[in-house]
Motif scaffolding. Structure first.
Motif: not given
Length: 275
Positions: A59-83
């Motif tokens: 489905d994509g890439y499992l990071v931080e041991n439990d979070i799935l990031l898809t290829a499409d998400q990784l291609k999106q530009p980073v524009v938002s701050p983190i809360l």
């Protein structure tokens, strides 16, 4: 979600320390995971996630041991701050659920009664907050989130309890939560409140929440201090929240092994995003 076991699993009387949302590699008998390219690791880092122990999945890439990031998400530009909340902070991702208000429909498939009751528990906890995002468990029709099982035994002293991902770039919640049905995950008679706490945590990821101790995972997990970094996308402190560590958040990377729901700062964070 991850559970830590004692090294000698054959000891029937062994106790368990449950850890929230982490996954620790494959079992010895399993095939070694596919290597992850330098380009993908760079994308993961740019999005503010740890590049340690990244696992490539179907489905994509499992990071931080439990979070799935898809290829499409990784291609999106980073524009938002983190809360951020506090020194041990509450974070959101670059992705949130949009088109509010809306009802998120959840279906549990091929899992036992404890998982169904746990889902109802998690849903009730969210809905009591009167957010502009609410949840409903359905038994027919098309869900927004499907909760389904997988079976994976312990490895390296840990076992996966559950995993999920973040909202899509189109503003929809992540569509799958996976819960481990292996006997070492929840036992033969799962505690509904604990299962509900795990599902509540995974729903948090599905609507865009990151681990509260994002800046230092040792706060809840023990071991070495790991600062995942923010990928250069910044962090926004929520006024009115404390500057001291927050020990009871529902999004801590590792759990206390029992029932955990929202604390006061969690509610502030959710209201900030979805009220």
């Amino acid at each position: 979600m991850r559970k830590q076991t004692l090294p000698v699993l054959c000891c029937v009387a062994a106790t368990f320390l449950f850890a929230s949302c982490q996954k620790n590699g494959a079992q010895k008998e399993e095939v070694k995971p596919d290597p992850v390219s330098a380009e993908v690791l760079a994308q993961i880092k740019a999005n503010g996630f740890s590049t340690d122990n990244v696992v490539k999945t179907e489905d994509g890439y499992l990071v931080e041991n439990d979070i799935l990031l898809t290829a499409d998400q990784l291609k999106q530009p980073v524009v938002s701050p983190i809360l951020r909340i506090a020194k041990t902070e509450q974070y959101r991702t670059n992705y949130l659920v949009s088109a509010l208000p809306r009802v998120i429909k959840i279906k549990v498939t091929n899992l036992g009664t404890a998982f169904i009751a746990g889902t109802d528990t998690a849903i009730a906890r969210y809905n009591r907050l009167n957010l502009r995002i609410t949840f409903q468990r359905i038994t027919s029709g098309t869900p927004n989130i499907t909760i389904k099982g997988f079976n994976q035994g312990p490895s390296g002293g840990y076992i996966t309890l559950g995993s999920s991902g973040f909202p899509t770039s189109g503003g929809n919640p992540y569509g799958t939560i996976k819960m481990n049905t292996n006997q070492y995950a929840y036992g033969s008679n799962p505690n509904v409140l604990y299962v509900g706490s795990v599902i509540q945590h995974e729903i948090g990821h599905c609507i865009g929440m990151r681990h509260t101790d994002y800046m230092d995972r040792s706060y809840s997990c023990g071991g070495s201090a790991i600062n995942e970094g923010d990928g250069g996308v910044g962090a926004v402190w929520i006024p009115g929240t404390p500057s001291a560590p927050d020990a009871n958040s529902w999004m801590l990377a590792c759990s206390n092994g029992g029932n955990r729901t929202f604390n006061a700062n969690d509610i502030i964070a959710l209201n900030y995003l979805y009220h």
